[in-house]
Write a protein that holds these residues in place. Structure first.
Motif, PDB file in Angstrom:
ATOM      1  N   VAL A  65       0.843  -1.196   0.000  1.00 14.48           N
ATOM      2  CA  VAL A  65       0.000   0.000   0.000  1.00 14.48           C
ATOM      3  C   VAL A  65       0.879   1.248   0.000  1.00 14.48           C
ATOM      4  CG1 VAL A  65      -1.776   1.282   1.242  1.00 14.48           C
ATOM      5  CG2 VAL A  65      -1.823  -1.213   1.246  1.00 14.48           C
ATOM      6  N   ILE A  66       1.934   1.211   0.788  1.00 14.45           N
ATOM      7  CA  ILE A  66       2.851   2.357   0.860  1.00 14.45           C
ATOM      8  C   ILE A  66       3.514   2.601  -0.491  1.00 14.45           C
ATOM      9  CG2 ILE A  66       5.007   3.170   1.924  1.00 14.45           C
ATOM     10  CD1 ILE A  66       3.976   1.515   4.468  1.00 14.45           C
ATOM     11  N   LYS A  67       3.884   1.534  -1.168  1.00 11.21           N
ATOM     12  CA  LYS A  67       4.454   1.671  -2.522  1.00 11.21           C
ATOM     13  C   LYS A  67       3.459   2.336  -3.467  1.00 11.21           C
ATOM     14  CE  LYS A  67       7.648  -2.290  -2.510  1.00 11.21           C
ATOM     15  NZ  LYS A  67       7.885  -3.665  -3.048  1.00 11.21           N
ATOM     16  N   ARG A  68       2.198   1.938  -3.363  1.00  8.32           N
ATOM     17  CA  ARG A  68       1.171   2.526  -4.237  1.00  8.32           C
ATOM     18  C   ARG A  68       0.979   4.014  -3.951  1.00  8.32           C
ATOM     19  NH1 ARG A  68      -2.313  -1.727  -2.887  1.00  8.32           N
ATOM     20  NH2 ARG A  68      -3.903  -0.227  -2.245  1.00  8.32           N
ATOM     21  N   ILE A  69       1.008   4.351  -2.658  1.00 11.17           N
ATOM     22  CA  ILE A  69       0.878   5.766  -2.293  1.00 11.17           C
ATOM     23  C   ILE A  69       2.034   6.563  -2.887  1.00 11.17           C
ATOM     24  CG2 ILE A  69       0.971   7.408  -0.366  1.00 11.17           C
ATOM     25  CD1 ILE A  69      -0.548   5.335   1.313  1.00 11.17           C
ATOM     26  N   ARG A  70       3.245   6.015  -2.746  1.00 13.63           N
ATOM     27  CA  ARG A  70       4.423   6.722  -3.245  1.00 13.63           C
ATOM     28  C   ARG A  70       4.345   6.932  -4.758  1.00 13.63           C
ATOM     29  NH1 ARG A  70       7.467  10.516  -1.724  1.00 13.63           N
ATOM     30  NH2 ARG A  70       5.862  11.197  -3.205  1.00 13.63           N
ATOM     31  N   LYS A  71       3.821   5.950  -5.474  1.00 14.80           N
ATOM     32  CA  LYS A  71       3.704   6.058  -6.933  1.00 14.80           C
ATOM     33  C   LYS A  71       2.565   6.977  -7.346  1.00 14.80           C
ATOM     34  CE  LYS A  71       5.650   1.496  -8.027  1.00 14.80           C
ATOM     35  NZ  LYS A  71       5.361   0.127  -8.543  1.00 14.80           N
ATOM     36  N   THR A  72       1.578   7.136  -6.465  1.00 18.43           N
ATOM     37  CA  THR A  72       0.367   7.876  -6.810  1.00 18.43           C
ATOM     38  C   THR A  72       0.537   9.388  -6.662  1.00 18.43           C
ATOM     39  OG1 THR A  72      -1.040   6.014  -6.162  1.00 18.43           O
ATOM     40  CG2 THR A  72      -2.094   8.168  -6.243  1.00 18.43           C
ATOM     41  N   ASP A  74       3.017  13.045  -5.684  1.00 15.39           N
ATOM     42  CA  ASP A  74       4.337  13.653  -5.805  1.00 15.39           C
ATOM     43  C   ASP A  74       4.770  14.390  -4.544  1.00 15.39           C
ATOM     44  OD1 ASP A  74       4.484  12.840  -8.517  1.00 15.39           O
ATOM     45  OD2 ASP A  74       3.304  14.594  -9.118  1.00 15.39           O
ATOM     46  N   VAL A  75       3.900  14.488  -3.559  1.00 17.64           N
ATOM     47  CA  VAL A  75       4.222  15.244  -2.345  1.00 17.64           C
ATOM     48  C   VAL A  75       5.231  14.483  -1.483  1.00 17.64           C
ATOM     49  CG1 VAL A  75       1.963  16.345  -2.327  1.00 17.64           C
ATOM     50  CG2 VAL A  75       2.303  14.226  -1.055  1.00 17.64           C
ATOM     51  N   ASN A  76       5.816  15.203  -0.523  1.00 19.48           N
ATOM     52  CA  ASN A  76       6.720  14.568   0.436  1.00 19.48           C
ATOM     53  C   ASN A  76       5.942  13.626   1.347  1.00 19.48           C
ATOM     54  OD1 ASN A  76       9.175  16.014  -0.269  1.00 19.48           O
ATOM     55  ND2 ASN A  76       8.195  17.809   0.634  1.00 19.48           N
ATOM     56  N   ILE A  77       6.567  12.512   1.688  1.00 20.95           N
ATOM     57  CA  ILE A  77       5.941  11.538   2.586  1.00 20.95           C
ATOM     58  C   ILE A  77       6.874  11.256   3.757  1.00 20.95           C
ATOM     59  CG2 ILE A  77       5.155   9.146   2.850  1.00 20.95           C
ATOM     60  CD1 ILE A  77       4.348   9.194  -0.102  1.00 20.95           C
ATOM     61  N   ILE A  97      10.660   7.350   0.115  1.00 24.87           N
ATOM     62  CA  ILE A  97      10.102   7.996   1.307  1.00 24.87           C
ATOM     63  C   ILE A  97      11.050   9.116   1.720  1.00 24.87           C
ATOM     64  CG2 ILE A  97       9.449   7.674   3.726  1.00 24.87           C
ATOM     65  CD1 ILE A  97       7.563   6.371   1.595  1.00 24.87           C
ATOM     66  N   ASP A  98      10.486  10.289   2.017  1.00 22.91           N
ATOM     67  CA  ASP A  98      11.303  11.475   2.267  1.00 22.91           C
ATOM     68  C   ASP A  98      11.793  11.577   3.702  1.00 22.91           C
ATOM     69  OD1 ASP A  98      10.959  13.085  -0.396  1.00 22.91           O
ATOM     70  OD2 ASP A  98       8.972  12.321   0.115  1.00 22.91           O
ATOM     71  N   ARG A  99      11.052  10.998   4.640  1.00 20.80           N
ATOM     72  CA  ARG A  99      11.482  11.012   6.050  1.00 20.80           C
ATOM     73  C   ARG A  99      10.951   9.763   6.733  1.00 20.80           C
ATOM     74  NH1 ARG A  99       9.163  15.850   8.664  1.00 20.80           N
ATOM     75  NH2 ARG A  99      10.916  17.040   7.788  1.00 20.80           N
ATOM     76  N   ILE A 100      11.827   9.047   7.400  1.00 20.36           N
ATOM     77  CA  ILE A 100      11.412   7.860   8.143  1.00 20.36           C
ATOM     78  C   ILE A 100      11.305   8.197   9.623  1.00 20.36           C
ATOM     79  CG2 ILE A 100      12.229   6.095   6.532  1.00 20.36           C
ATOM     80  CD1 ILE A 100      14.849   6.020   8.151  1.00 20.36           C
ATOM     81  N   ILE A 101      10.341   7.561  10.265  1.00 24.61           N
ATOM     82  CA  ILE A 101      10.069   7.843  11.676  1.00 24.61           C
ATOM     83  C   ILE A 101      10.354   6.607  12.510  1.00 24.61           C
ATOM     84  CG2 ILE A 101       8.346   8.619  13.355  1.00 24.61           C
ATOM     85  CD1 ILE A 101       6.746   9.666  10.834  1.00 24.61           C
ATOM     86  N   PHE A 102      11.282   6.735  13.423  1.00 23.94           N
ATOM     87  CA  PHE A 102      11.560   5.667  14.382  1.00 23.94           C
ATOM     88  C   PHE A 102      10.747   5.916  15.647  1.00 23.94           C
ATOM     89  CE2 PHE A 102      15.503   5.849  11.862  1.00 23.94           C
ATOM     90  CZ  PHE A 102      15.658   4.516  11.524  1.00 23.94           C
ATOM     91  N   GLY A 103      10.118   4.870  16.157  1.00 16.47           N
ATOM     92  CA  GLY A 103       9.346   4.991  17.382  1.00 16.47           C
ATOM     93  C   GLY A 103       9.905   4.095  18.471  1.00 16.47           C
ATOM     94  N   SER A 104       9.405   2.859  18.514  1.00 16.12           N
ATOM     95  CA  SER A 104       9.864   1.890  19.526  1.00 16.12           C
ATOM     96  C   SER A 104      11.371   1.689  19.473  1.00 16.12           C
ATOM     97  CB  SER A 104       9.165   0.545  19.316  1.00 16.12           C
ATOM     98  OG  SER A 104       7.769   0.680  19.402  1.00 16.12           O
ATOM     99  N   SER A 105      11.928   1.687  18.270  1.00 15.16           N
ATOM    100  CA  SER A 105      13.358   1.422  18.118  1.00 15.16           C
ATOM    101  C   SER A 105      14.209   2.516  18.753  1.00 15.16           C
ATOM    102  CB  SER A 105      13.725   1.277  16.645  1.00 15.16           C
ATOM    103  OG  SER A 105      13.244   2.376  15.897  1.00 15.16           O
TER     104      SER A 105
END
Length: 243
Positions: A65-72, A74-77, A97-105
Motif C-alpha cells: 500500500v505504501i508503494k502505491r501511495i508513493r507512486k500515486t 508527488d508530495v513529500n511523505i 520515502i522522504d522522512r522515516i520515523i523511528f518509534g519503539s526502536s
C-alpha cells in the motif's frame, strides 16, 4: 508551519483509531491512495503515513500500500510504523520515502538513530515520541516503555536528531485539542524541530500551535478532523501552511 494530513493504514485500509486503541477503529477509505490523492489535490506538501500493523508487529506489513501511495502522489511523505532496523529504513528511503520515523526502536536501540542520521542525513530521520501520562509508549502504543518523556529527550539530545513528532496518546482521535504543556516540554530543550500530533481539531487549535513556530514548532499532523470534515485542508493550508 507545515501541515501534515495523516493516513493511518491497517489491513490495507485507511483508518483512524481513538487513543491508539485497535478495538476503536473507524475505516474511512478502503484504498489509502484515495486519501493521498485527495490531500495532494487540496494542496498538501507533506503527508504523514503510519503502518499501524507494522507498528504493532515490529515489521513492515502494509508495504504494498505504501508503494502505491508513493507512486500515486508527488508530495513529500514521512512514514512510521515497524521501522526497527537499518535495512527496513534503507528500503523505505530507496522507495522514495522522504522522512522515516523511528518509534519503539528509538527507545530500545538509540544507536540505530545515530546510524540512520549518519547514513541518510538528519533531514531524512525523525523520532516519534508517543506519550501516555508522560511515559513513552512502544509497540504501536500497546506497551509502556517505563521511560519518561524528559529522560528520552535527554537521550536523544546528542544523537544529531533534528525532528521529533510528539503525540499525546490520550488526545489522539478525541477531537479535544493538543497537549500544549507536553509540546512546550519538548520545545524547551531547544534542540529539536517539533511536529505536534494528537487532538488537533479546530482552527483555534492551529492558531494556538502557530504561536510556537519561533520556538521550534515545525508543524502539525491532522487526522480525524480532516476525515470527518471538521477541518477543511484547503482552508487550513491557506491560513497556516508555509508558502
Amino acid at each position: 508551519m507545515n501541515i501534515y494530513p495523516a493516513i493511518d493504514i491497517r489491513k490495507g485500509k485507511c483508518v483512524r483509531l481513538n487513543q491508539g486503541d485497535f478495538s476503536k477503529e473507524t475505516v474511512y477509505l478502503e484504498d489509502p491512495t484515495e486519501a493521498a490523492k485527495r490531500w495532494q489535490n487540496k494542496g498538501a506538501k507533506w503527508i504523514h503515513v503510519v503502518d499501524l500493523d507494522g507498528a504493532k508487529s515490529g515489521n513492515p506489513v502494509n508495504i504494498d500500500v505504501i508503494k502505491r501511495i508513493r507512486k500515486t502522489v508527488d508530495v513529500n511523505i514521512q512514514l512510521g510504523g515497524g521501522i526497527r532496523d537499518e535495512e527496513t529504513a534503507e528500503n523505505y528511503i530507496n522507495l522514495g520515502i522522504d522522512r522515516i520515523i523511528f518509534g519503539s526502536s528509538a527507545v530500545k536501540n538509540l544507536s540505530l538513530i545515530e546510524t540512520a542520521i549518519k547514513k541518510f542525513g538528519a533531514e531524512k530521520v525523525a523520532v516519534g515520541l508517543d506519550v501516555r501520562k508522560d511515559e513513552v509508549a512502544i509497540n504501536g502504543w500497546v506497551k509502556d516503555s517505563g521511560v519518561k518523556t524528559e529522560e528520552m529527550l535527554k537521550k536523544l539530545k546528542n544523537t544529531g536528531l533534528k525532528t521529533i513528532i510528539y503525540t499525546d496518546i490520550s488526545k489522539d482521535g478525541m477531537m479535544q485539542g493538543p497537549n500544549i504543556a507536553g509540546i512546550e516540554k519538548v520545545l524547551s530543550f531547544d534542540d529539536f524541530s517539533v511536529i505536534a500530533s494528537g487532538g488537533i481539531s479546530s482552527m483555534q487549535d492551529l492558531e494556538q500551535l502557530a504561536r510556537y513556530e519561533k520556538k521550534g514548532l515545525d508543524g502539525a499532523i491532522i487526522g480525524k478532523a480532516l476525515y470527518n470534515g471538521t477541518l477543511n485542508l484547503k482552508a487550513v493550508l491557506e491560513q497556516f501552511s508555509l508558502q
